[in-house]
Write a protein that holds these residues in place. Structure first.
Motif, PDB file in Angstrom:
ATOM      1  N   MET A 357       0.817  -1.232   0.000  1.00  0.00           N
ATOM      2  CA  MET A 357       0.000   0.000   0.000  1.00  0.00           C
ATOM      3  C   MET A 357       0.838   1.264   0.000  1.00  0.00           C
ATOM      4  SD  MET A 357      -3.173  -0.876  -0.016  1.00  0.00           S
ATOM      5  CE  MET A 357      -3.937   0.626   0.546  1.00  0.00           C
ATOM      6  N   ASN A 358       2.158   1.148  -0.301  1.00  0.00           N
ATOM      7  CA  ASN A 358       3.042   2.321  -0.266  1.00  0.00           C
ATOM      8  C   ASN A 358       2.999   2.974   1.112  1.00  0.00           C
ATOM      9  OD1 ASN A 358       3.818   2.045  -2.985  1.00  0.00           O
ATOM     10  ND2 ASN A 358       1.961   3.143  -3.662  1.00  0.00           N
ATOM     11  N   ALA A 359       3.264   2.192   2.123  1.00  0.00           N
ATOM     12  CA  ALA A 359       3.179   2.678   3.499  1.00  0.00           C
ATOM     13  C   ALA A 359       4.196   3.761   3.793  1.00  0.00           C
ATOM     14  CB  ALA A 359       3.386   1.512   4.470  1.00  0.00           C
ATOM     15  N   ASP A 360       5.250   3.833   2.998  1.00  0.00           N
ATOM     16  CA  ASP A 360       6.285   4.835   3.268  1.00  0.00           C
ATOM     17  C   ASP A 360       5.874   6.221   2.788  1.00  0.00           C
ATOM     18  OD1 ASP A 360       6.270   3.871   0.681  1.00  0.00           O
ATOM     19  OD2 ASP A 360       8.378   4.396   0.344  1.00  0.00           O
ATOM     20  N   VAL A 361       4.760   6.343   2.058  1.00  0.00           N
ATOM     21  CA  VAL A 361       4.319   7.652   1.556  1.00  0.00           C
ATOM     22  C   VAL A 361       3.954   8.581   2.705  1.00  0.00           C
ATOM     23  CG1 VAL A 361       2.574   8.843   0.187  1.00  0.00           C
ATOM     24  CG2 VAL A 361       3.564   6.699  -0.626  1.00  0.00           C
ATOM     25  N   LEU A 362       3.146   8.092   3.628  1.00  0.00           N
ATOM     26  CA  LEU A 362       2.684   8.920   4.754  1.00  0.00           C
ATOM     27  C   LEU A 362       2.586   8.033   5.984  1.00  0.00           C
ATOM     28  CD1 LEU A 362       1.656  11.709   5.635  1.00  0.00           C
ATOM     29  CD2 LEU A 362      -0.650  10.962   5.084  1.00  0.00           C
ATOM     30  N   ASP A 363       3.514   8.179   6.870  1.00  0.00           N
ATOM     31  CA  ASP A 363       3.559   7.299   8.034  1.00  0.00           C
ATOM     32  C   ASP A 363       2.848   7.967   9.216  1.00  0.00           C
ATOM     33  OD1 ASP A 363       4.074   5.254   9.748  1.00  0.00           O
ATOM     34  OD2 ASP A 363       6.164   5.835  10.123  1.00  0.00           O
ATOM     35  N   THR A 364       1.536   8.020   9.172  1.00  0.00           N
ATOM     36  CA  THR A 364       0.771   8.570  10.296  1.00  0.00           C
ATOM     37  C   THR A 364      -0.258   7.553  10.754  1.00  0.00           C
ATOM     38  OG1 THR A 364      -0.778   9.616   8.775  1.00  0.00           O
ATOM     39  CG2 THR A 364       1.027  10.970   9.582  1.00  0.00           C
ATOM     40  N   HIS A 365       0.179   6.309  10.890  1.00  0.00           N
ATOM     41  CA  HIS A 365      -0.699   5.263  11.408  1.00  0.00           C
ATOM     42  C   HIS A 365      -0.621   5.259  12.930  1.00  0.00           C
ATOM     43  CE1 HIS A 365      -1.406   3.864   7.355  1.00  0.00           C
ATOM     44  NE2 HIS A 365      -0.093   3.865   7.139  1.00  0.00           N
ATOM     45  N   CYS A 366      -1.168   4.211  13.492  1.00  0.00           N
ATOM     46  CA  CYS A 366      -1.251   4.137  14.958  1.00  0.00           C
ATOM     47  C   CYS A 366       0.098   3.721  15.535  1.00  0.00           C
ATOM     48  CB  CYS A 366      -2.348   3.158  15.359  1.00  0.00           C
ATOM     49  SG  CYS A 366      -2.636   3.058  17.127  1.00  0.00           S
ATOM     50  N   ARG A 367       0.949   4.678  15.891  1.00  0.00           N
ATOM     51  CA  ARG A 367       2.295   4.369  16.374  1.00  0.00           C
ATOM     52  C   ARG A 367       2.274   3.717  17.751  1.00  0.00           C
ATOM     53  NH1 ARG A 367       6.644   9.013  14.744  1.00  0.00           N
ATOM     54  NH2 ARG A 367       6.343   8.938  12.488  1.00  0.00           N
ATOM     55  N   GLN A 368       1.353   4.195  18.639  1.00  0.00           N
ATOM     56  CA  GLN A 368       1.333   3.671  20.001  1.00  0.00           C
ATOM     57  C   GLN A 368       0.599   2.339  20.121  1.00  0.00           C
ATOM     58  OE1 GLN A 368       0.220   6.845  19.373  1.00  0.00           O
ATOM     59  NE2 GLN A 368       1.687   8.212  20.387  1.00  0.00           N
ATOM     60  N   CYS A 369       0.013   1.847  19.008  1.00  0.00           N
ATOM     61  CA  CYS A 369      -0.794   0.629  19.086  1.00  0.00           C
ATOM     62  C   CYS A 369       0.038  -0.597  19.465  1.00  0.00           C
ATOM     63  CB  CYS A 369      -1.489   0.371  17.755  1.00  0.00           C
ATOM     64  SG  CYS A 369      -2.831   1.529  17.436  1.00  0.00           S
ATOM     65  N   ASP A 370       1.341  -0.556  19.176  1.00  0.00           N
ATOM     66  CA  ASP A 370       2.178  -1.710  19.495  1.00  0.00           C
ATOM     67  C   ASP A 370       2.510  -1.801  20.978  1.00  0.00           C
ATOM     68  OD1 ASP A 370       2.157  -2.441  16.862  1.00  0.00           O
ATOM     69  OD2 ASP A 370       4.003  -1.361  16.371  1.00  0.00           O
ATOM     70  N   HIS A 371       2.056  -0.827  21.752  1.00  0.00           N
ATOM     71  CA  HIS A 371       2.354  -0.819  23.187  1.00  0.00           C
ATOM     72  C   HIS A 371       1.072  -0.918  24.015  1.00  0.00           C
ATOM     73  CE1 HIS A 371       6.426   0.351  22.043  1.00  0.00           C
ATOM     74  NE2 HIS A 371       5.892   1.330  21.297  1.00  0.00           N
ATOM     75  N   ILE A 372       0.066  -1.551  23.458  1.00  0.00           N
ATOM     76  CA  ILE A 372      -1.211  -1.674  24.166  1.00  0.00           C
ATOM     77  C   ILE A 372      -1.637  -3.131  24.169  1.00  0.00           C
ATOM     78  CG2 ILE A 372      -2.655  -1.296  22.135  1.00  0.00           C
ATOM     79  CD1 ILE A 372      -4.569   0.245  23.916  1.00  0.00           C
ATOM     80  N   SER A 373      -2.300  -3.531  25.241  1.00  0.00           N
ATOM     81  CA  SER A 373      -2.755  -4.912  25.369  1.00  0.00           C
ATOM     82  C   SER A 373      -4.275  -4.965  25.345  1.00  0.00           C
ATOM     83  CB  SER A 373      -2.229  -5.522  26.678  1.00  0.00           C
ATOM     84  OG  SER A 373      -2.824  -4.865  27.789  1.00  0.00           O
ATOM     85  N   LEU A 374      -4.789  -6.167  25.222  1.00  0.00           N
ATOM     86  CA  LEU A 374      -6.241  -6.347  25.223  1.00  0.00           C
ATOM     87  C   LEU A 374      -6.840  -5.871  26.539  1.00  0.00           C
ATOM     88  CD1 LEU A 374      -8.787  -7.443  23.859  1.00  0.00           C
ATOM     89  CD2 LEU A 374      -8.254  -9.679  24.840  1.00  0.00           C
ATOM     90  N   GLY A 375      -6.108  -6.031  27.617  1.00  0.00           N
ATOM     91  CA  GLY A 375      -6.618  -5.590  28.919  1.00  0.00           C
ATOM     92  C   GLY A 375      -6.828  -4.091  28.989  1.00  0.00           C
ATOM     93  N   ASP A 376      -6.093  -3.329  28.159  1.00  0.00           N
ATOM     94  CA  ASP A 376      -6.242  -1.873  28.173  1.00  0.00           C
ATOM     95  C   ASP A 376      -7.529  -1.418  27.511  1.00  0.00           C
ATOM     96  OD1 ASP A 376      -3.782  -1.518  29.451  1.00  0.00           O
ATOM     97  OD2 ASP A 376      -2.709  -1.610  27.535  1.00  0.00           O
ATOM     98  N   ILE A 377      -8.003  -2.184  26.556  1.00  0.00           N
ATOM     99  CA  ILE A 377      -9.196  -1.728  25.825  1.00  0.00           C
ATOM    100  C   ILE A 377     -10.438  -2.550  26.126  1.00  0.00           C
ATOM    101  CG2 ILE A 377      -7.711  -0.900  23.950  1.00  0.00           C
ATOM    102  CD1 ILE A 377      -8.844  -3.213  22.247  1.00  0.00           C
ATOM    103  N   SER A 378     -10.274  -3.697  26.751  1.00  0.00           N
ATOM    104  CA  SER A 378     -11.441  -4.560  26.974  1.00  0.00           C
ATOM    105  C   SER A 378     -12.542  -3.889  27.793  1.00  0.00           C
ATOM    106  CB  SER A 378     -11.006  -5.878  27.630  1.00  0.00           C
ATOM    107  OG  SER A 378     -10.339  -5.632  28.865  1.00  0.00           O
ATOM    108  N   PRO A 379     -12.261  -3.020  28.814  1.00  0.00           N
ATOM    109  CA  PRO A 379     -13.376  -2.372  29.527  1.00  0.00           C
ATOM    110  C   PRO A 379     -14.218  -1.483  28.623  1.00  0.00           C
ATOM    111  CG  PRO A 379     -11.339  -2.202  30.795  1.00  0.00           C
ATOM    112  CD  PRO A 379     -10.962  -2.695  29.430  1.00  0.00           C
TER     113      PRO A 379
END
Length: 836
Positions: A357-379
């Protein structure tokens, strides 16, 4: 759920060793690409200090935005696995972070507009055949962001479906022809809030908005609708959205102080989560008394209730959230995804798909998503509404299905431009999990609202549904436990709704603060909550606090009134006395006393008094123009007939007593037959004055609507007081001449003084007329006719009592006094004087 928690515990250690690849899940290739704009992050760093157009970075993860993005990913994967919707067609997606900031939202929006397969936007005069990078855009969530991006996508007619933007401005399909949303407009929300306020009678309120498009747009709508629904706005407050500004604390303190100053008990808060949280925290710090807070989904479903200490002290919280359904399988999908992103093989495959998808064109995806667990969002998964995003994706999929001409088995290979989807989105309903949806004329889906109530049990907040709103508002009031001392419904009123027959009297400087005042007499209440009473027409009347006018009845001196009967009885007595006196004088016409009183002229005077007494009947009953003219003329002529005979007798007495030398020459004109010439002359003079009265201004009939409260008074009014003075002044002159000729006449003790009777008769006349003029000129009621009758009867009885009755007494009871010797200026003496 328990499954999510166990998964989270199981994979916790693995996550620490191998960083998950959740950030690589938001780009996938496909036959048709859907763009996604989601708030993965918040709190942009160094936005004001930015001097170069470098990449913007958000500081913290926004969990709600991540859940929305996962909802879009779930919907697309579900559609790709479907055998009936877009069979054989694969949908791809490209999701970017807006960071709740227009500058960040513009970058991926421009990327979506680039020509497919390139990184440039073609500048063309006709974009009919232009193939953009994406077929449609899902998002963004914020009204302010949508107002910016919708103009871009509308210029290319690329469908954009927002899952949370509710500003009424976006309902303008002329400005934003390709903008759609799967949530209702703020206008529907505001109408629900107004109905809620009216249901509980809260009409003295404060409204506070966050300083953004959502808050101020909803507040402006609320103010316009509230003004037409008897809701008074104590003040309009604005709270900042950027809580890092230096004067935020001062603004929050001023807002809370205004709530205290205006003494409102109800506050309507249109705000995003963070500004609302700041205001509620400040209210608790400043010990604001318990209020009723009317909220919206933007802050009521955020972490406000959980994160503010002592939040239950703010009072009662009621508000509306969108009525949405559940998305079956979503929570399990998220749990499985979080388990998959811990696996190297899955992550390697995800990164390979992202590179396509040409990800290098605009890198404004979810950067902090790799530091979250299911327990953080399950509530948040069970609480947060993801259906609007889910429905937004399906609306585009159904439109594409129809545009391609797909059947339930296959889709033909065809090239579809983005603008070709608009027709199918406008005109066709679509189904999602058995529920039917359709975009209305303003490109919104109005699914209605649920009224929720914040309930605390052991300090833990729960969101309790207590009503709903679609076309009308339903409330289960028994479930609402107001947080007041007595748990009763609080009041928030500057005024009460006026009752029928009352109008508003403004008090103070707030135009909508008023007291209810009864409509005064002869006015009526014409419309609900009117600020004035409408006067009744002249021919109608109304009591105080009336809602309508009544017809006036006519008022005059009726024949059957007790007062009229009394006056007519007195008139009958006067007539009887006059007739008896006349009969007695006729029987004793040749006696010295009758001859001394005037003889035949005395009978004429009695006849005049008889007619005068009978004229009282002219003043009873319904008056007319003719009766009004006759009343004055008859009174003047009858009285003139009496006074003309008195004048002749007075002249006779004056000639004999004061001018004995002239008497032999002039007595012939005031005695015997020639005296009738003077009587006729007096009557002719009075007749001429009657004609003058008719010419200058006779009495006329007046319908008086002001003197009596409920009736119209029919009364004869004087048109010309000059004509009135001429008509009655002549009789006054005759009476004055009689008085001057007789009041100085002396007689011996053995003689009867004829002059004394005339003197007293004229004095009685003058006294009566002094009172009559005073009353007649001022009275404007039915008593005016009574006064006229009383004057007529008093005059008749006065003349009878002072001149004729004493003579009748002598004739009946003192016949020895009815001799020539007893009467001074008798006829015999007059004849002797003439002969000498």
């Amino acid at each position: 759920t328990m499954v999510s928690v166990l998964l989270c515990l199981t994979l916790g250690c693995a996550a620490a060793l191998n960083p998950p690849c959740l950030s690589a899940q938001f780009q996938r290739p496909g036959d048709y690409i859907l763009g996604g704009l989601f708030p993965f992050g918040k709190d942009t760093l160094n936005l004001t200090a930015r001097l170069e157009p470098t990449l913007l970075v958000c500081e913290r993860l926004f969990i709600e935005g991540l859940i929305w993005a996962l909802g879009m990913k779930f919907a697309i994967e579900e559609i790709n696995n479907s055998t009936s919707l877009l069979p054989g067609v694969t949908l791809g997606y490209d999701m970017y972070d807006t960071c709740i900031e227009p500058l960040l939202a513009l970058q991926p929006s421009l990327l979506f507009l680039t020509r497919n397969g390139t990184t440039g936007i073609g500048i063309l005069s006709n974009y009919t055949d232009y193939q953009a990078r994406v077929t449609a855009v899902i998002g963004p969530h914020n009204s302010g962001l949508c107002l910016v991006t919708a103009k871009l996508f509308s210029s290319f007619l690329i469908p954009q479906v927002s899952y949370a933007a509710s500003s009424e401005k976006l309902s303008n399909t002329e400005l934003y022809p390709s903008f759609y949303r799967t949530v209702p407009s703020d206008k529907n929300l505001v109408e629900a809030v107004v109905l809620l306020l009216n249901r509980f009678g809260w009409n003295w309120i404060a409204t506070i908005a966050s300083d953004d498009e959502y808050g101020q747009g909803a507040q402006a709508l609320f103010l316009s609708i509230a003004a037409n629904n008897n809701i008074c706005i104590a003040f309009e407050g604005v709270i900042p959205t950027d809580l890092s500004e230096p004067n935020v604390q001062t603004q929050l303190e001023d807002t809370v102080n205004l709530i205290k100053k205006t003494k409102v008990n109800t506050v309507v808060l249109f705000s995003l989560g963070m500004p609302a949280k700041a205001l509620l925290e400040q209210s608790i710090r400043m010990r604001l008394s318990k209020k009723v807070w009317i909220g919206t989904e933007a802050w009521m479903l955020s972490d406000t209730a959980d994160s503010i200490p002592n939040i239950q002290s703010i009072g009662t919280v009621l508000g509306f959230i969108m009525k949405t359904g559940t998305v079956p399988g979503f929570q399990k999908y998220v749990a499985d995804l979080f388990a998959s992103v811990q696996q190297d093989e899955f992550c390697q495959e995800s990164r390979e798909l992202s590179r396509l998808m040409n990800a290098d064109v605009l890198d404004t995806h979810c950067r902090q998503c790799d530091h979250i667990s299911l327990g953080d969002i399950s509530p948040m998964l069970s609480l947060f509404e993801v259906q609007p995003v889910y429905v937004a994706v399906y609306s585009v999929a159904h439109a594409l299905h129809r545009a391609l001409g797909c059947t339930s088995r296959a889709c033909p290979k065809a090239s579809i431009r983005a603008w070709q989807l608009l027709h199918f989105m406008d005109t066709f309903p679509f189904e999602v999990n058995g529920q039917s949806f359709r975009f209305d004329q303003s490109h919104s889906t109005n699914t209605g609202y649920i009224l929720i109530f914040w309930s605390w049990k052991n300090g833990t907040p729960t969101y309790l549904p207590v009503g709903d709103y679609e076309q009308s508002l339903y409330i289960n009031e028994s479930q609402i436990q107001f947080h007041t001392a007595d748990h009763k419904e609080p009041t928030s009123e500057c005024f009460t709704h006026c009752k029928p027959g009352q109008f508003r009297r403004i008090k103070g400087y707030h135009l909508c603060c008023y007291d209810c005042t009864d409509c005064p007499e002869n006015t009526f209440w014409s419309s609900a909550d009117s600020s004035s009473c409408t006067p009744c027409p002249e021919h109608q009347w109304a009591p105080a606090r009336s809602t309508r006018c009544h017809e006036r009845s006519q008022r005059f001196l009726f024949w059957d009134e007790p007062l009229t009967i009394a006056l007519l009885t007195l008139m009958s007595l006067t007539v009887l006395l006059t007739c008896l006196a006349g009969l007695l004088f006729v029987k004793n016409l040749k006696t010295p006393l009758v001859e001394a009183a005037g003889g035949e002229r005395a009978l004429f005077a009695l006849l005049s008094l008889l007619l005068l007494s009978l004229s009282c009947c002219l003043y009873v009953g319904k008056p007319s123009e003719q009766l009004c003219v006759m009343q004055g003329a008859v009174y003047a002529l009858c009285l003139n007939g009496c006074f003309s005979t008195f004048l002749i007798k007075s002249l006779e007495i004056t000639l004999v007593t004061e001018f004995p030398r002239c008497a032999p020459t002039l007595l012939g004109w005031v005695t015997h037959r020639r005296s009738w010439l003077l009587v006729a002359l007096c009557l002719l003079t009075e007749c001429s004055l009657c004609f003058c009265h008719l010419h200058l201004g006779p009495d006329y009939l007046v319908a008086d609507y002001k003197s009596l409260p409920t009736e119209v008074l029919l009364v004869c009014a004087t048109k010309s007081w000059v004509a009135f003075a001429f008509l009655h002044g002549y009789n006054g002159c005759l009476a004055l001449m009689c008085l001057l000729c007789t009041f100085m006449v002396q007689t011996s003790g053995k003689k009867y003084n004829i002059a004394r009777g005339i003197t007293f008769a004229t004095l009685v006349y003058f006294i009566i007329w002094i009172f009559f003029i005073a009353l007649f000129a001022t009275l404007r009621t039915v008593l005016r006719a009574v006064t006229q009758i009383g004057t007529v009867l008093a005059t008749s009885l006065g003349i009878l009592g002072s001149y004729f009755i004493p003579k009748c007494y002598i004739i009946l009871f003192k016949p020895e006094m009815n001799t020539v010797d007893y009467f001074q200026n008798s006829i015999a003496e007059e004849e002797d004087s003439v002969n000498r």
